[in-house]
Design an enzyme around this catalytic site. Structure first.
Site, PDB file in Angstrom:
ATOM      1  N   CYS A   1      94.232  39.815   0.576  1.00 54.86           N
ATOM      2  CA  CYS A   1      93.110  39.082   1.181  1.00 54.86           C
ATOM      3  C   CYS A   1      92.967  37.717   0.527  1.00 54.86           C
ATOM      4  CB  CYS A   1      91.832  39.878   1.043  1.00 54.86           C
ATOM      5  SG  CYS A   1      91.545  40.426  -0.634  1.00 54.86           S
TER       6      CYS A   1
ATOM      7  N   GLU B   1      84.056  42.867   2.174  1.00 53.49           N
ATOM      8  CA  GLU B   1      85.134  42.066   1.594  1.00 53.49           C
ATOM      9  C   GLU B   1      86.179  41.932   2.684  1.00 53.49           C
ATOM     10  OE1 GLU B   1      84.890  40.698  -1.211  1.00 53.49           O
ATOM     11  OE2 GLU B   1      83.722  41.956  -2.561  1.00 53.49           O
TER      12      GLU B   1
ATOM     13  N   LYS C   1      86.691  56.773   2.238  1.00 55.80           N
ATOM     14  CA  LYS C   1      87.607  56.894   3.383  1.00 55.80           C
ATOM     15  C   LYS C   1      88.744  55.906   3.141  1.00 55.80           C
ATOM     16  CE  LYS C   1      89.026  55.656   6.979  1.00 55.80           C
ATOM     17  NZ  LYS C   1      90.466  55.387   7.230  1.00 55.80           N
TER      18      LYS C   1
ATOM     19  N   GLU D   1      94.245  34.236   9.417  1.00 58.36           N
ATOM     20  CA  GLU D   1      94.862  35.035   8.367  1.00 58.36           C
ATOM     21  C   GLU D   1      96.104  35.729   8.944  1.00 58.36           C
ATOM     22  OE1 GLU D   1      92.981  38.699   7.039  1.00 58.36           O
ATOM     23  OE2 GLU D   1      93.187  37.937   5.001  1.00 58.36           O
TER      24      GLU D   1
HETATM   25  P1  NAD Z   1      91.185  47.310   8.848  1.00 60.10           P
HETATM   26  O1  NAD Z   1      89.886  46.636   8.969  1.00 60.10           O
HETATM   27  O2  NAD Z   1      91.936  47.627  10.058  1.00 60.10           O
HETATM   28  O3  NAD Z   1      91.030  48.697   8.069  1.00 60.10           O
HETATM   29  C1  NAD Z   1      90.337  48.792   6.853  1.00 60.10           C
HETATM   30  C2  NAD Z   1      89.717  50.163   6.742  1.00 60.10           C
HETATM   31  O4  NAD Z   1      88.753  50.300   7.780  1.00 60.10           O
HETATM   32  C3  NAD Z   1      90.697  51.335   6.912  1.00 60.10           C
HETATM   33  O5  NAD Z   1      90.325  52.373   6.040  1.00 60.10           O
HETATM   34  C4  NAD Z   1      90.476  51.741   8.343  1.00 60.10           C
HETATM   35  O6  NAD Z   1      90.780  53.082   8.590  1.00 60.10           O
HETATM   36  C5  NAD Z   1      88.987  51.500   8.497  1.00 60.10           C
HETATM   37  N1  NAD Z   1      88.539  51.329   9.883  1.00 60.10           N
HETATM   38  C6  NAD Z   1      89.268  50.892  10.958  1.00 60.10           C
HETATM   39  N2  NAD Z   1      88.504  50.902  12.064  1.00 60.10           N
HETATM   40  C7  NAD Z   1      87.272  51.331  11.698  1.00 60.10           C
HETATM   41  C8  NAD Z   1      86.044  51.533  12.387  1.00 60.10           C
HETATM   42  N3  NAD Z   1      85.938  51.293  13.692  1.00 60.10           N
HETATM   43  N4  NAD Z   1      84.968  51.930  11.688  1.00 60.10           N
HETATM   44  C9  NAD Z   1      85.052  52.156  10.353  1.00 60.10           C
HETATM   45  N5  NAD Z   1      86.188  52.012   9.650  1.00 60.10           N
HETATM   46  C10 NAD Z   1      87.289  51.597  10.304  1.00 60.10           C
HETATM   47  O7  NAD Z   1      91.997  46.397   7.852  1.00 60.10           O
HETATM   48  P2  NAD Z   1      93.474  46.605   7.327  1.00 60.10           P
HETATM   49  O8  NAD Z   1      94.398  46.195   8.402  1.00 60.10           O
HETATM   50  O9  NAD Z   1      93.634  47.954   6.745  1.00 60.10           O
HETATM   51  O10 NAD Z   1      93.480  45.606   6.096  1.00 60.10           O
HETATM   52  C11 NAD Z   1      93.788  44.286   6.237  1.00 60.10           C
HETATM   53  C12 NAD Z   1      92.536  43.441   6.204  1.00 60.10           C
HETATM   54  O11 NAD Z   1      91.740  43.719   5.065  1.00 60.10           O
HETATM   55  C13 NAD Z   1      92.878  41.982   6.103  1.00 60.10           C
HETATM   56  O12 NAD Z   1      92.120  41.241   7.000  1.00 60.10           O
HETATM   57  C14 NAD Z   1      92.515  41.621   4.674  1.00 60.10           C
HETATM   58  O13 NAD Z   1      92.227  40.295   4.450  1.00 60.10           O
HETATM   59  C15 NAD Z   1      91.391  42.512   4.392  1.00 60.10           C
HETATM   60  N6  NAD Z   1      91.248  42.751   2.959  1.00 60.10           N
HETATM   61  C16 NAD Z   1      90.245  42.151   2.278  1.00 60.10           C
HETATM   62  C17 NAD Z   1      90.098  42.326   0.911  1.00 60.10           C
HETATM   63  C18 NAD Z   1      88.983  41.664   0.163  1.00 60.10           C
HETATM   64  O14 NAD Z   1      88.688  42.080  -0.931  1.00 60.10           O
HETATM   65  N7  NAD Z   1      88.336  40.655   0.680  1.00 60.10           N
HETATM   66  C19 NAD Z   1      90.990  43.138   0.241  1.00 60.10           C
HETATM   67  C20 NAD Z   1      92.006  43.748   0.954  1.00 60.10           C
HETATM   68  C21 NAD Z   1      92.104  43.547   2.316  1.00 60.10           C
END
Ligand code: NAD
Length: 486
Positions: A291, A257, A182, A388
């Site tokens: 991240c 992650e 997804k 963050e």
């Molecule tokens: P997000 O958590 O909003 O979304 C991430 C994914 O989760 C998307 O595909 C989204 O559609 C999905 N999602 C959203 N709500 C959901 C739910 N209720 N149930 C299941 N899936 C759901 O994050 P974002 O805004 O897309 O990304 C930014 C965040 O990701 C930052 O906090 C960043 O630090 C983190 N990040 C971490 C890493 C790592 O490897 N540690 C890498 C990249 C990003």
């Protein structure tokens, strides 16, 4: 500036999703925006819970069919072939990513190269994943088998789609799982492109299914699906919590992650000439939407003013503009993300902005540009130094001695990456142990590190490891076989 991003080389229909080897439309669509211009560049499938259901069933069928019967060596060869096919299409993939995420073209190219490299690495590793024999009681032979979980669910964010798909799906496929992916609603195009390439390279139907859609619809349905045997989530802390709760309901393992507030520690004896490019570069890469961004720079007090002055000089030369102009920074992913970052900047104490970069004059008005900001003033407990931000903002903080440096570095609840800049070998070794982080760099900073290096966090940064061989173990379950033969 001409909107060259409109020349996105899409050779497929982004409104189609992949379920069981069939490309088909969902009931609804989602708009795709180019963050460099704010213009629409297409429509994406808005997958539903029913689509996720079908994808999980297709993955289960693949496990029971051709994909499940493939030997490890065959899987490895296939992944390597997919890697070569990705490399051959790297320029197209980079242009799609630049248009979809807004990242400068050379950063998008690096991501495409990393995706190819993940396939190469995990292709090579597939038939080297072995169990062990264990000395036991007299008359026994005991050994372990590393088996795939079965169906794995992969929920991916928008900031590094190609890298995260590569590390997560690559490792899961190498271990023999069938995947349901997804991608993020803001950036799904390269996940779809990758699935097309993998299919053309011979990946059997159902081994990889891609269902784009909203997090609260398709994402939540995947996280809660009882037919999924392992979940790999990369994203925010809040959603990570929800995904772990969903995994708990089904009693399945989950790799999280999440975010970070990663520090670089600069001691008085550091080689500043070597450090400077990475002090700044690791903060503004992908416009700080990383991240593992180095968002905190901790500096021994005797060199604090000098580091600020030298970083400020670099900041003033930074330029933000459209992805295809390939400058230091592209736009942020969305108007929403820009508003979040501006909200943080509004909290900066008066006089604490040491320097800002610039937005080029001909950047399209509809793009989500933000001039990078270097802050010196917010203390270690300030929200700007604790939370963050996920934008091009770095905070410089002074420290007196090693103990104080460690206390500040470890004082956020996150623990993803840290770096130590010092000439003292003994201090390097001490701090590598004392810092709370999943990766520690000594006189270097690799945001996330290479394909081969296990990566992940502790605390609010999540748990479990992606990348390297360690990820392969995570995508398997261990069976112990004990034979009593007398
Ligand atoms: P997000 O958590 O909003 O979304 C991430 C994914 O989760 C998307 O595909 C989204 O559609 C999905 N999602 C959203 N709500 C959901 C739910 N209720 N149930 C299941 N899936 C759901 O994050 P974002 O805004 O897309 O990304 C930014 C965040 O990701 C930052 O906090 C960043 O630090 C983190 N990040 C971490 C890493 C790592 O490897 N540690 C890498 C990249 C990003």
């Amino acid at each position: 500036m001409p909107n060259r991003a409109d020349a996105t080389p899409l050779w497929f229909d982004p409104a189609e999703m992949l379920v069981g080897g069939i490309w088909r439309r969902a009931a609804g669509t989602l708009p795709v925006e180019n963050p460099s211009t704010g213009a629409g560049i297409g429509a994406l499938a808005r997958g539903t819970a029913a689509d996720v259901d079908a994808a999980v069933a297709a993955a289960g069928a693949a496990r029971a069919g051709d994909w499940g019967r493939m030997t490890a060596a065959e899987r490895g060869r296939l992944l390597a072939r997919i890697g070569r096919a990705v490399a051959a299409r790297a320029d197209d993939l980079a242009r799609i990513e630049a248009a979809d995420v807004g990242k400068p073209l050379r950063q998008a190219r690096a991501d495409a190269a990393a995706l190819a490299r993940y396939m190469e690495f995990y292709g090579g590793a597939a038939d080297k994943l072995t169990g062990e024999t264990i000395p036991y009681l007299d008359g026994y032979t005991v050994y372990t088998l590393r088996e795939p979980h079965g169906v794995t669910g992969h929920i991916v964010p928008w900031n590094y789609p190609m890298q995260i798909v590569g590390r997560s799906v690559g490792a899961a496929l190498a271990a023999g799982n069938a995947c349901v992916l997804k991608p993020a609603e803001e950036a799904s195009l390269t996940a779809l492109a990758f699935a097309r390439i993998a299919e053309e390279a011979g990946l059997p139907p159902g081994a990889l299914n891609v269902v784009p859609g909203l997090g609260e619809e398709a994402g939540a349905a995947l996280a809660a699906h009882p037919g999924v045997h392992h979940l790999s989530f990369t994203g925010s802390v809040a959603v990570g919590r929800a995904v772990q709760a969903a995994a708990a309901a089904n009693l399945v393992p989950v790799t999280l992650e999440l975010g970070g507030k990663s520090p670089q520690l600069v001691f008085a004896d550091a080689d500043l000439d070597a450090a400077l490019p990475l002090l700044v570069g690791a903060g503004i890469q992908n416009a700080g939407q990383t991240c593992s961004a180095a968002s905190r720079i901790l500096v021994e007090r005797s060199r604090y003013a000098e580091v600020i002055a030298r970083m400020a000089g670099r900041y003033r030369a930074l330029r933000a503009g459209p992805a295809l102009a390939d400058l230091d920074l592209g736009p942020l992913i969305s108007a929403r993300q820009k508003a979040i970052v501006e909200g943080f900047l509004a909290m900066a104490p008066e006089g604490s902005v040491a320097a800002r970069g610039e937005i080029v004059a001909d950047a399209p008005a509809g793009g989500h540009y933000l001039a990078p900001a270097l802050l010196a003033g917010p203390g270690p407990g300030h929200p700007l130094a604790q939370e963050e931000i996920f934008g091009p903002v770095q905070v410089v903080i002074p420290f007196g001695d090693e103990d104080e440096a460690v206390a500040i570095a470890n004082g956020t609840g996150y623990g993803l990456v840290a770096a130590v800049w010092t000439a003292s070998g003994a201090r390097q070794m001490r701090l590598a142990k004392r810092l709370r982080a999943g990766q520690v760099f000594l006189n270097d900073y690799g945001a996330g590190g290479g394909v081969e290096l296990p990566f992940g966090g502790t605390g609010k940064s999540g748990h479990g490891r992606e990348k390297g061989f360690e990820a392969l173990y995570g995508f398997t379950t261990l069976k112990t076989v004990a034979a009593r033969h007398g």
